[in-house]
Scaffold this active site. Sequence first.
Site, PDB file in Angstrom:
ATOM      1  N   SER A 156      -9.786   2.408   2.585  1.00 22.71           N
ATOM      2  CA  SER A 156      -8.878   3.098   1.688  1.00 22.71           C
ATOM      3  C   SER A 156      -7.900   2.188   0.938  1.00 22.71           C
ATOM      4  CB  SER A 156      -8.068   4.110   2.485  1.00 22.71           C
ATOM      5  OG  SER A 156      -7.256   3.462   3.446  1.00 22.71           O
ATOM      6  N   LYS A 179       0.871  -1.182   0.000  1.00 24.37           N
ATOM      7  CA  LYS A 179       0.000   0.000   0.000  1.00 24.37           C
ATOM      8  C   LYS A 179       0.906   1.230   0.000  1.00 24.37           C
ATOM      9  CE  LYS A 179      -3.901   2.090   2.537  1.00 24.37           C
ATOM     10  NZ  LYS A 179      -4.805   2.013   3.695  1.00 24.37           N
ATOM     11  N   SER A 204     -10.225   0.202   6.770  1.00 27.59           N
ATOM     12  CA  SER A 204      -9.585   0.260   5.456  1.00 27.59           C
ATOM     13  C   SER A 204      -8.965  -1.037   4.948  1.00 27.59           C
ATOM     14  CB  SER A 204      -8.497   1.328   5.443  1.00 27.59           C
ATOM     15  OG  SER A 204      -9.082   2.564   5.206  1.00 27.59           O
TER      16      SER A 204
HETATM   17  N1  GLN Z   1     -13.226   4.729   5.917  1.00 26.27           N
HETATM   18  C1  GLN Z   1     -12.654   5.155   7.136  1.00 26.27           C
HETATM   19  C2  GLN Z   1     -12.308   6.627   7.081  1.00 26.27           C
HETATM   20  O1  GLN Z   1     -12.449   7.200   6.041  1.00 26.27           O
HETATM   21  C3  GLN Z   1     -11.484   4.325   7.494  1.00 26.27           C
HETATM   22  C4  GLN Z   1     -10.220   4.706   6.833  1.00 26.27           C
HETATM   23  C5  GLN Z   1      -9.067   3.851   7.203  1.00 26.27           C
HETATM   24  O2  GLN Z   1      -9.215   2.823   7.879  1.00 26.27           O
HETATM   25  N2  GLN Z   1      -7.887   4.283   6.812  1.00 26.27           N
HETATM   26  O3  GLN Z   1     -11.900   7.172   8.056  1.00 26.27           O
END
Ligand code: GLN
Length: 461
Positions: free
Chosen positions: A141, A66, A165
């Site tokens: 994400s 990532k 994410s």
């Molecule tokens: N979707 C969540 C957010 O936007 C989690 C993001 C993540 O885990 N990096 O905060």
Amino acid sequence: MRIASKEISAVSLVKEALGKAKKYEDKNIFVSLNEENALRKAKEIDEKIARGEKVGRLAGVPYALKDNFLSKEGMTTASSHILEPFESPIDSTTVKKLESEGAIMIGRTNLDSFAHGSSTENSYFGVTKNARSDERVAGGSSGGSAVAVALDIVEFATGTDTGGSIRQPASFNGVYGFKPTYGTISRYGVVAMASSTDCIGFFTKSTEDMDLLMEICSGQDENDLTTLPDYYLDSKIKPAKKVGIIKDFDNDKVDENIKNALKEKVEFLKKKGVEIVELNMPTLKYALAVYYIIVPAEVASNLSRYDGIRYGFRSSEAKDLDEIYSKTRNEGFMTENKRRIMIGNFVLSSGFYDAYYLKAEKARTKIIEEYENAFKQVDFIITPVSPNPAFKIGEKVNDPVSMYLEDVMSVPINLAGVPSLAIPAGKTKEGLSLGLQIVGPRRSDKALLKFANELKEESDA
Ligand code: GLN
């Protein structure tokens, strides 16, 4: 194994992975490929094997990183403009550990910029398409990492999970995605989002692979003082007797396909002799609100370091120091990054701190207690990861609240710091992947993976 036994060479495996990555270029999975370094390393491994030297447990295994993990190979962008062209002088602890076992990074995967989002639509480099449908999002994400594993480009990929994410994109693409207990894997060298909920984890095609990656990457790290003392390898494992389901999550906002997938798993567990316990967890309904106060507060402080001086991009329009800050940050951040910086600074500002941030921290303690009580009654909890399967590209991106609602079932787990594994749970009639998550008490990670392995059914993948 096949590599060490010379059945197949590391070079051919890496070439195959790179070939597949290019074949799926239209899915926009990778921010950059690491072709030259990957092939060089693969050659070195093949030569070592030919000389009869010992190689690591992941020798020649291609993986995807990532693009918020620092690595000395190529640029690290966090899918943002503001970091371009940042080349890291260090490797993150995870990269170091993986590479010391011979794993080969073939490319950096796309994410929502700075990991803010649930669809990879907030990436500076555009959306990643779902593995099963070009019209749908990969989730986020860590969308790129999930699709790279789902399409068999790589054996595994790294992810970060601050509020879902890893688990949500895993469930949108039909692979395993693990968020370990907070502090199990070092966060050193990973671009910070919210330091009190950020967790490092992986996407794999099996729980056995996940276990191996955990064995390799978990452990205390002097560079991350929030890492727990080593526990993973010595975990004691008892068979699970009781599994909880959360009554408060069973509502009409949850898609029928997901409700059915959960029912089927519950029936399966009952047949195996596991007792199912209905849990009352009324505080969980506040988790989303708590998360979207605490996380932006931490985001606002973690992103303050991007000032146009220390890293990457600097606005060419800036005439003085104030403008270097304001123009660089205005041009360099995506809308969602700015929204979180604004919310974060608001909830931390004097006059609002008590009403928002402090109250949210108190509610967080209640959520932690609620999980602790739940795990006095059951060994694990099984719930959906998100209320729906992968949604259409463009459907939610202009409506931040509906995007935040995607996270309603994933964020409580991060607030509590407990481990959770997203598991594949079949498909919809249209072929979209479905997923569920198994949540365990702190430090039950190894037992949780073992339990998930027993839950596998033919229809899951
Ligand atoms: N979707 C969540 C957010 O936007 C989690 C993001 C993540 O885990 N990096 O905060």
